[in-house]
Enzyme design. Structure first.
Site, short mmCIF file in Angstrom:
data_model
loop_
_atom_site.label_atom_id
_atom_site.label_comp_id
_atom_site.label_asym_id
_atom_site.label_seq_id
_atom_site.Cartn_x
_atom_site.Cartn_y
_atom_site.Cartn_z
N TYR A 46 75.43 36.69 -72.95
CA TYR A 46 74.94 36.85 -71.67
C TYR A 46 73.46 37.46 -71.77
CZ TYR A 46 78.08 37.60 -67.74
OH TYR A 46 78.70 37.42 -66.55
N GLU A 48 71.01 38.59 -68.85
CA GLU A 48 70.67 38.94 -67.64
C GLU A 48 69.16 39.74 -67.83
OE1 GLU A 48 73.44 41.74 -66.00
OE2 GLU A 48 74.60 39.96 -64.96
N ASP A 191 60.06 20.65 -52.47
CA ASP A 191 61.37 20.31 -53.08
C ASP A 191 61.43 18.89 -53.58
OD1 ASP A 191 63.94 19.66 -53.86
OD2 ASP A 191 65.04 20.40 -52.19
N THR A 217 65.61 20.01 -58.99
CA THR A 217 66.90 19.89 -59.93
C THR A 217 66.37 19.40 -61.19
OG1 THR A 217 67.43 17.85 -59.20
CG2 THR A 217 68.70 19.67 -58.28
N LYS A 220 68.11 14.65 -62.21
CA LYS A 220 68.17 13.44 -61.50
C LYS A 220 67.16 12.55 -62.33
CE LYS A 220 69.37 15.28 -56.98
NZ LYS A 220 69.22 16.79 -56.90
N ARG A 226 72.24 19.66 -66.07
CA ARG A 226 72.34 20.06 -64.79
C ARG A 226 71.90 21.53 -64.37
NH1 ARG A 226 74.89 17.81 -60.56
NH2 ARG A 226 75.33 15.91 -62.01
#
Ligand code: DSN
Length: 402
Positions: A46, A48, A191, A217, A220, A226
């Site tokens: 974790y 954060e 984008d 992203t 691609k 991903r």
């Protein structure tokens, strides 16, 4: 694996990936190194917060990984600030939009059937629900008509214009979008989810000079793990983006994915990546030409990037859904896609979208794409059973799969 059920299904999916021609324009095959980082023990941690400012202890190595990912991304796109934590492109867009405008303000984005994305203001998406949205369209030839976008922007008076698309095969003029945004006092979000690999190597103009924020992203044409990313050159915007990703929208970052992104950014900085993207774009042009030679209708009559959309209704008398099912039966995977001013629903559509990024990774050449166009044409004309041709085409590349 002890969980033999899941293991056996993963194996079947591997065989599917090995034995199908993958033409979904948003997919790719990552390197073994990206896969290794993504499947690593980093998933246990974790973290954060951001490097040096975490809410949990034990983040000394996690900090190094995230900082390396940020630094590599900044180098790749020649940008001052980067956030590598978005779990997806949609979450990157949600945070970038929230950083740029207030809830209830206005978004102007390309319509879905013209090649836009759900998160660019589609009515049933958060972007069309929490914001007031409207759309611009491509013209009847399938191109962005910048005069019309300006006209629409003057009428709608958006606070934010979104450019960069999911199914647009032509060069996006980010400078013109900036001029339009300035003319109506709007912010500009680019984008580049689809074209980020091309932008990274200079095969598509970069929006960095013009956009208030840039999202993408990473899986691609960038061929990474991903996930999503956000970039900007503006320090205040960067602070807002960081705040909207965490604590605004997300909790703990997916550190295994961030490591996979970092590995991919390093790969994209190597000269071989330039060669790869050159091949992707050349193959796309060759593929499109091979259809055009057969009088197949392609939206905007060709492509400048890694993808294009075929009007299968006009060309073959099929819906996109029927065409994609026929191709799937022959081990060719595409996605049905709306075409501009489509009269069919997004679930049926009149088109299919194809892209060359994934099969170029597998080693497909221009000649292979010419053969593939011939096979697809035969399948969609319902001429023959041609699955053996697909098998032959793929068999050359089997040795590269391991
Ligand atoms: N689903 C992606 C695509 O296929 O283009 C965009 O989010």
């Amino acid at each position: 694996m002890k969980d033999t059920l899941i293991e056996s299904i993963i194996q079947k999916e591997k065989e599917r990936q090995d034995n199908h021609i993958e033409l979904i324009a948003s997919e790719n095959f990552v390197s073994k190194d990206v896969l290794k980082a993504t499947g690593s023990i980093l998933t246990n941690k974790y973290a954060e917060g951001y490097p040096g400012k975490r809410y949990y202890d034990g983040c000394e190595y996690i900090d190094q990984i995230e900082q390396i990912a940020i630094d590599r991304l900044k180098k790749l796109f020649k940008v001052k600030f980067a956030n590598v934590q978005p779990h997806s492109g949609s979450q990157a867009n949600a945070a970038a939009i929230a950083a740029l405008i207030k809830p209830g303000e206005r978004i102007l984005g390309l319509s879905l059937d013209s090649g836009g994305h759900l998160t660019h203001g589609y009515k049933i998406n958060f972007s069309g629900t929490f914001y007031e949205s409207s759309t611009y369209e491509v013209n009847s030839d399938g191109f962005i008509d910048y005069e019309k976008v300006l006209e629409k922007a003057k009428k709608f008076k958006p606070n934010l214009i979104i450019c960069g698309f999911s199914a647009y095969s032509r060069i996006v003029d980010f400078k013109k979008f900036k001029e339009i945004a300035d003319a109506v006092g709007a912010k500009l979000l680019a984008d580049i989810a689809h074209i980020s690999g091309l932008v990274a190597v200079g095969l598509h103009p970069s929006p960095v000079e013009y956009a208030d924020a840039i999202t993408s992203t990473t899986h691609k044409t960038l061929r990474g793990a991903r996930g999503g990313i956000i970039m900007t050159n503006n320090e205040e915007t960067a602070k807002m983006i960081d705040r909207w990703i965490f604590p605004g929208m997300q909790g703990g970052p997916l550190m295994h994915s961030i490591a996979g992104k970092a590995v991919a950014f390093r790969e994209a900085l190597q000269p071989e990546f330039q060669d790869y993207i050159n091949n992707v774009v050349n193959n796309s042009r060759i593929f499109a030409e091979a259809f055009k030679k057969r009088k197949v209708k392609i939206i905007s009559d060709g492509t400048d990037n890694h993808l294009f959309t075929i009007d299968v209704k006009k060309s073959y008398g099929l819906t996109g859904k029927e065409a994609s099912i026929l191709l799937q039966k022959n081990n060719i995977t595409v996605n049905k896609n709306t075409i501009p001013f489509d009269t069919e629903s997004p679930f049926v559509t009149s088109g299919i979208r194809v892209g060359t990024a994934a099969m170029t990774t597998k080693g497909f050449t221009g000649d292979d794409f010419k053969t593939l166009a011939k096979i697809i044409h035969k399948v969609l004309k319902n001429d023959d059973n041609v699955s053996i041709d697909v098998y032959n085409l793929l068999s050359k590349y089997k040795q590269n799969d391991e």
